[in-house]
Write a protein that holds these residues in place. Structure first.
Motif, PDB file in Angstrom:
ATOM      1  N   PHE A  74       0.828  -1.199   0.000  1.00  0.00           N
ATOM      2  CA  PHE A  74       0.000   0.000   0.000  1.00  0.00           C
ATOM      3  C   PHE A  74       0.867   1.256   0.000  1.00  0.00           C
ATOM      4  O   PHE A  74       2.046   1.215   0.307  1.00  0.00           O
ATOM      5  N   ASN A  75       0.248   2.386  -0.320  1.00  0.00           N
ATOM      6  CA  ASN A  75       0.914   3.692  -0.264  1.00  0.00           C
ATOM      7  C   ASN A  75       2.235   3.700  -1.038  1.00  0.00           C
ATOM      8  O   ASN A  75       3.278   4.078  -0.517  1.00  0.00           O
ATOM      9  N   GLY A  76       2.165   3.254  -2.286  1.00  0.00           N
ATOM     10  CA  GLY A  76       3.374   3.221  -3.098  1.00  0.00           C
ATOM     11  C   GLY A  76       4.396   2.235  -2.574  1.00  0.00           C
ATOM     12  O   GLY A  76       5.593   2.462  -2.659  1.00  0.00           O
ATOM     13  N   ASN A  77       3.924   1.116  -2.048  1.00  0.00           N
ATOM     14  CA  ASN A  77       4.771   0.071  -1.461  1.00  0.00           C
ATOM     15  C   ASN A  77       5.601   0.574  -0.284  1.00  0.00           C
ATOM     16  O   ASN A  77       6.731   0.140  -0.072  1.00  0.00           O
ATOM     17  N   ARG A  78       5.008   1.473   0.506  1.00  0.00           N
ATOM     18  CA  ARG A  78       5.678   1.970   1.704  1.00  0.00           C
ATOM     19  C   ARG A  78       5.002   1.489   2.991  1.00  0.00           C
ATOM     20  O   ARG A  78       5.489   1.754   4.075  1.00  0.00           O
ATOM     21  N   SER A  79       3.883   0.764   2.879  1.00  0.00           N
ATOM     22  CA  SER A  79       3.211   0.243   4.068  1.00  0.00           C
ATOM     23  C   SER A  79       2.537  -1.085   3.759  1.00  0.00           C
ATOM     24  O   SER A  79       2.316  -1.428   2.597  1.00  0.00           O
ATOM     25  N   GLY A  80       2.233  -1.836   4.806  1.00  0.00           N
ATOM     26  CA  GLY A  80       1.594  -3.138   4.632  1.00  0.00           C
ATOM     27  C   GLY A  80       0.712  -3.461   5.819  1.00  0.00           C
ATOM     28  O   GLY A  80       0.901  -2.941   6.917  1.00  0.00           O
ATOM     29  N   THR A  81      -0.264  -4.342   5.594  1.00  0.00           N
ATOM     30  CA  THR A  81      -1.184  -4.760   6.636  1.00  0.00           C
ATOM     31  C   THR A  81      -1.456  -6.247   6.488  1.00  0.00           C
ATOM     32  O   THR A  81      -1.707  -6.735   5.389  1.00  0.00           O
ATOM     33  N   TYR A  82      -1.403  -6.968   7.596  1.00  0.00           N
ATOM     34  CA  TYR A  82      -1.716  -8.392   7.624  1.00  0.00           C
ATOM     35  C   TYR A  82      -2.747  -8.642   8.714  1.00  0.00           C
ATOM     36  O   TYR A  82      -2.560  -8.247   9.866  1.00  0.00           O
ATOM     37  N   TRP A  83      -3.852  -9.317   8.347  1.00  0.00           N
ATOM     38  CA  TRP A  83      -4.929  -9.586   9.287  1.00  0.00           C
ATOM     39  C   TRP A  83      -4.508 -10.583  10.346  1.00  0.00           C
ATOM     40  O   TRP A  83      -3.774 -11.521  10.089  1.00  0.00           O
ATOM     41  N   SER A  84      -5.085 -10.431  11.551  1.00  0.00           N
ATOM     42  CA  SER A  84      -5.046 -11.484  12.564  1.00  0.00           C
ATOM     43  C   SER A  84      -6.417 -12.173  12.528  1.00  0.00           C
ATOM     44  O   SER A  84      -7.313 -11.758  11.789  1.00  0.00           O
ATOM     45  N   SER A  85      -6.566 -13.188  13.333  1.00  0.00           N
ATOM     46  CA  SER A  85      -7.853 -13.888  13.420  1.00  0.00           C
ATOM     47  C   SER A  85      -8.732 -13.342  14.534  1.00  0.00           C
ATOM     48  O   SER A  85      -9.793 -13.898  14.818  1.00  0.00           O
ATOM     49  N   ILE A  86      -8.332 -12.236  15.158  1.00  0.00           N
ATOM     50  CA  ILE A  86      -9.025 -11.723  16.344  1.00  0.00           C
ATOM     51  C   ILE A  86      -9.873 -10.496  16.002  1.00  0.00           C
ATOM     52  O   ILE A  86      -9.358  -9.483  15.537  1.00  0.00           O
TER      53      ILE A  86
END
Length: 125
Positions: A74-86
């Motif tokens: 995201f954001n021009g490959n400057r950020s990332g997000t990975y889900w948890s199961s909670i």
């Protein structure tokens, strides 16, 4: 726990990590931003002083030291997000691991309608 290396194992994956898994990964590993490949190399810490450290450089070697790579998307490959199961208390938000090129946030809540990545983990017996 043994969560850190569950992420580094590439086969027999069992499920979506919990927010506690992300917290342990954050506090027990060294996070090195890879500006070329746009993401974090997450290394098993060699010393206590490296645990939970986020840095643009390190003496660790991606060709020999155990690690995983978490790409930014995201954001021009400057950020990332990975889900948890909670899920959070209201069930419309869930916890996730979120990072920028300069910071890692191991327990952040986001609207569950977001299109973020899932990184599976192996559960040890």
């Amino acid at each position: 726990g043994n969560t850190t290396f569950k992420y580094a194992q590439a086969c027999a994956l069992d499920g979506i990590p919990t927010s506690a898994d992300f917290e342990e990964l954050y506090t027990q590993c060294l996070w090195v931003w890879d500006a070329t490949n746009k993401g974090y190399n997450v290394f098993k810490s060699k010393s206590d002083s490296d645990k939970g450290k986020v840095t643009p450089t390190a003496t660790y070697d991606v060709s020999t030291d155990p690690h995983i790579f978490l790409p930014a998307a995201f954001n021009g490959n400057r950020s990332g997000t990975y889900w948890s199961s909670i899920l959070c208390d209201d069930d419309s938000y869930a916890y996730c691991l979120y990072f920028y090129s300069f910071a890692v946030i191991p327990k952040r809540n986001y609207n569950v309608e977001g299109f973020y990545s899932v990184r599976l983990v192996r559960r040890s017996n």
